[in-house]
Design a protein around this motif. Structure first.
Motif, PDB file in Angstrom:
ATOM      1  N   TYR A   4       0.734  -1.258   0.151  1.00 28.24           N
ATOM      2  CA  TYR A   4       0.065  -0.062  -0.075  1.00 28.24           C
ATOM      3  C   TYR A   4       1.078   1.258   0.225  1.00 28.24           C
ATOM      4  O   TYR A   4       0.346   2.339  -0.424  1.00 28.24           O
ATOM      5  N   LEU A   8       0.350   4.441  -2.730  1.00 28.81           N
ATOM      6  CA  LEU A   8       0.233   5.846  -2.414  1.00 28.81           C
ATOM      7  C   LEU A   8       1.503   6.758  -2.656  1.00 28.81           C
ATOM      8  O   LEU A   8       1.478   7.701  -2.297  1.00 28.81           O
ATOM      9  N   GLU A  20      -2.314  11.305   3.529  1.00 28.69           N
ATOM     10  CA  GLU A  20      -3.591  11.942   3.228  1.00 28.69           C
ATOM     11  C   GLU A  20      -3.230  12.911   2.080  1.00 28.69           C
ATOM     12  O   GLU A  20      -4.139  12.714   1.021  1.00 28.69           O
ATOM     13  N   TYR A  23      -2.705  10.561  -1.201  1.00 22.86           N
ATOM     14  CA  TYR A  23      -3.940  10.126  -1.357  1.00 22.86           C
ATOM     15  C   TYR A  23      -4.813  11.327  -2.413  1.00 22.86           C
ATOM     16  O   TYR A  23      -5.531  10.872  -3.486  1.00 22.86           O
ATOM     17  N   LYS A  24      -5.040  12.292  -2.001  1.00 21.45           N
ATOM     18  CA  LYS A  24      -5.685  13.166  -2.603  1.00 21.45           C
ATOM     19  C   LYS A  24      -5.089  13.749  -3.868  1.00 21.45           C
ATOM     20  O   LYS A  24      -5.743  13.903  -5.174  1.00 21.45           O
ATOM     21  N   ALA A  27      -5.677  10.839  -6.036  1.00 17.40           N
ATOM     22  CA  ALA A  27      -7.066  10.742  -6.391  1.00 17.40           C
ATOM     23  C   ALA A  27      -7.646  11.780  -7.523  1.00 17.40           C
ATOM     24  O   ALA A  27      -8.406  11.500  -8.455  1.00 17.40           O
ATOM     25  N   LEU A  47      -6.263   2.901  -4.844  1.00 19.73           N
ATOM     26  CA  LEU A  47      -5.867   3.695  -3.885  1.00 19.73           C
ATOM     27  C   LEU A  47      -6.741   3.962  -2.608  1.00 19.73           C
ATOM     28  O   LEU A  47      -6.373   4.282  -1.683  1.00 19.73           O
ATOM     29  N   ASN A  48      -8.023   3.620  -3.139  1.00 19.57           N
ATOM     30  CA  ASN A  48      -9.149   3.734  -2.116  1.00 19.57           C
ATOM     31  C   ASN A  48      -8.688   2.780  -0.892  1.00 19.57           C
ATOM     32  O   ASN A  48      -8.789   2.949   0.337  1.00 19.57           O
ATOM     33  N   TYR A  51      -5.563   3.645   1.279  1.00 20.93           N
ATOM     34  CA  TYR A  51      -5.914   4.810   1.927  1.00 20.93           C
ATOM     35  C   TYR A  51      -6.719   4.350   2.994  1.00 20.93           C
ATOM     36  O   TYR A  51      -6.593   4.631   4.259  1.00 20.93           O
ATOM     37  N   SER A  55      -4.839   4.951   6.751  1.00 19.62           N
ATOM     38  CA  SER A  55      -5.211   6.038   7.430  1.00 19.62           C
ATOM     39  C   SER A  55      -5.976   5.730   8.507  1.00 19.62           C
ATOM     40  O   SER A  55      -5.750   6.529   9.437  1.00 19.62           O
TER      41      SER A  55
END
Length: 147
Positions: A4, A8, A20, A23-24, A27, A47-48, A51, A55
């Motif tokens: 993971y 990311l 975070e 990820y943003k 995304a 990605l989801n 995260y 997270s």
């Protein structure tokens, strides 16, 4: 097992804020509404998933334990923090000081104080009696006139 951190594009010892932000950023790049490439949908799903795990502190610790990693980098082993006994309770507060000894009042001082208060009340009663006499007299005079 999927990595993971690689998905990311962050290091294993990255802070939650860095995860975070990554990820943003990714995304926005791979979201199906923005990127029409068919592979973008699969990439966004990865990605989801990454995260969601990274997270959450508990799930991240479990994931790191399964991979044999730690957040401090390679070669570092995780140690439980040393448990120190709680500090002793604070000492009880000191007892309150004893009350001061009673003082004796001179009788004449107490009498003078009471006399002064009593005479004040008597003066007010006299004023009220005078006012009432005037009002009653006026009422009697009015009653005589109206007869």
């Amino acid at each position: 097992m999927k990595d993971y951190y690689d998905i990311l594009q962050v290091s294993p010892n990255a802070d939650p804020e860095v995860i975070e932000a990554a990820y943003k950023r990714l995304a926005r790049k791979y979201h199906p509404d923005v990127n029409r490439d068919p592979a973008a949908t699969e990439r966004m799903r990865q990605l989801n998933e990454a995260y969601e795990v990274l997270s959450d502190a508990t799930r991240r610790a479990e994931y790191d334990a399964v991979l044999g990693r730690s957040r401090a980098g390679p070669g570092w082993t995780r140690r439980e923090p040393e448990r120190t006994p709680p500090p002793p309770p604070p000492p009880p507060p000191p007892p309150p000081p004893p009350p001061p000894p009673p003082t004796r009042r001179r009788p004449e001082a107490a009498t003078h104080h009471m006399t002064r208060d009593y005479s004040y009340v008597m003066g007010e009663l006299r004023r009220i009696a005078i006012i009432m006499a005037i009002v009653v007299g006026a009422l009697i005079a009015a009653a005589i006139v109206l007869r």
